[in-house]
Design an enzyme around this catalytic site. Structure first.
Site, mmCIF file in Angstrom:
data_model
loop_
_atom_site.group_PDB
_atom_site.id
_atom_site.type_symbol
_atom_site.label_atom_id
_atom_site.label_comp_id
_atom_site.label_asym_id
_atom_site.label_seq_id
_atom_site.Cartn_x
_atom_site.Cartn_y
_atom_site.Cartn_z
ATOM 1 N N HIS A 128 0.811 -1.216 0.000
ATOM 2 C CA HIS A 128 0.000 0.000 0.000
ATOM 3 C C HIS A 128 0.848 1.271 0.000
ATOM 4 O O HIS A 128 0.355 2.348 -0.296
ATOM 5 C CB HIS A 128 -0.997 0.004 1.169
ATOM 6 C CG HIS A 128 -0.401 0.210 2.524
ATOM 7 N ND1 HIS A 128 -0.205 -0.821 3.419
ATOM 8 C CD2 HIS A 128 0.039 1.328 3.150
ATOM 9 C CE1 HIS A 128 0.320 -0.340 4.531
ATOM 10 N NE2 HIS A 128 0.474 0.968 4.394
ATOM 11 N N ASP A 158 -0.054 -7.648 1.154
ATOM 12 C CA ASP A 158 0.428 -6.282 1.397
ATOM 13 C C ASP A 158 1.955 -6.219 1.447
ATOM 14 O O ASP A 158 2.538 -5.578 2.318
ATOM 15 C CB ASP A 158 -0.176 -5.710 2.686
ATOM 16 C CG ASP A 158 -0.124 -4.184 2.695
ATOM 17 O OD1 ASP A 158 0.092 -3.590 1.628
ATOM 18 O OD2 ASP A 158 -0.283 -3.594 3.782
ATOM 19 N N SER A 234 4.750 2.079 7.851
ATOM 20 C CA SER A 234 4.348 0.943 7.012
ATOM 21 C C SER A 234 5.528 0.291 6.318
ATOM 22 O O SER A 234 6.329 0.951 5.661
ATOM 23 C CB SER A 234 3.356 1.406 5.952
ATOM 24 O OG SER A 234 2.140 1.793 6.514
#
Length: 283
Positions: A128, A158, A234
């Site tokens: 993402h 992901d 992230s």
């Protein structure tokens, strides 16, 4: 229900607790285009208690405390089983292998974290972070900027793999043996929350094999940690007291779109490693 991720396009993992109805979702970003920032300001639809999952990987918080007896001796430092002294060493071993990931697009950009997978210049991050496309740059622990190519992605897990020119300053991280990971053991989350590169925060493994939705429609197992997750974390590593990667930090649960409530999730390293190997082989 709305989902937004760290890039210009709507994006985000959808976590559904095994025991409650699907919650609403809101995802912050340290770098979002005006349209996404406007959408993010809209009040989220609350279901059940308003639990939400944020697509930013964790920075761990909430280390275990020690309550000394009123008349008892001072606490004894614990060092050989993952205590403070071990975490200092783990941070020193991990930081040279962690990078900031910066994405620039015509309509905005995104930022995240990543870690060095091997000595051939492969970097692991979250899908993402790079899903919106655009030019990708990584910044190493020494401040050096390198242009990166996206080798491939796996949205369902992901995971994304980047490649840069191999550099002696980029040190591959070691991977944990999944069979040795235990609930309650100390861990560090390392990354660039809010653009603050080289940030290290501590927590514990809260649960193993937690069923969540991290990137696709199907639930998958994740490492749960009492992680303090912020935009920009992230794709960074969750490491144990030996400096070995336990998982790839991916998401947290929040209330009403707020900050961390001590429930973070990471893609287990055994799955992240297999996905990364497959992407490299295809690329």
């Amino acid at each position: 229900m709305s989902t937004t991720g760290l890039g210009p396009a709507a994006r985000g993992p959808e976590f559904v607790s095994p025991t409650v109805d699907p919650p609403s979702f809101v995802a912050p970003s340290s770098v979002l285009p005006p349209s996404a920032r406007s959408a993010a300001r809209r009040p989220p639809m609350l279901l059940i208690t308003g639990l939400a999952v944020v697509v930013v990987a964790a920075g761990a918080g909430g280390a275990a405390g020690y309550l000394a007896g009123r008349d008892g001796p001072p606490p004894t430092p614990y060092t050989s089983s993952g205590g403070p002294a071990d975490l200092v060493g783990a941070a020193a071993r991990t930081l040279p292998g962690v990078v900031s990931v910066q994405v620039r697009t015509a309509s905005g950009g995104a930022s995240g974290s990543g870690f060095v997978f091997d000595d051939r210049g492969h970097i692991v991050t979250n899908n993402h972070v790079v899903a919106a496309g655009g030019a990708v740059t990584i910044v190493g622990s020494d401040g050096r900027r390198l242009d990166a190519d996206v080798v491939g992605t796996d949205p369902g897990n992901d995971i994304a793999v980047l490649r840069v020119s191999p550099s002696a300053a980029l040190r591959p991280l070691a991977f944990a043996d999944p069979s040795r990971t235990r609930v309650g053991e100390p861990v560090l989350a390392v990354g660039s929350p809010l653009g603050l590169s080289g940030t290290v925060t501590a927590g514990i493994v809260s649960a193993l094999d937690r069923q969540v939705r991290l990137g696709g429609a199907a639930r998958q197992t994740a490492v749960q940690t009492d992680a303090s997750v912020n935009p920009g974390n992230s794709g960074g590593p969750l490491v144990n007291a030996r400096g070995e990667v336990v998982g790839v930090n991916t998401a947290i649960a929040t209330l009403e779109g707020g900050g961390s409530i001590g429930i973070g999730f990471a893609v287990p390293i055994e799955r992240a490693r297999q996905v990364t190997d497959d992407i490299i082989a295809r690329g």
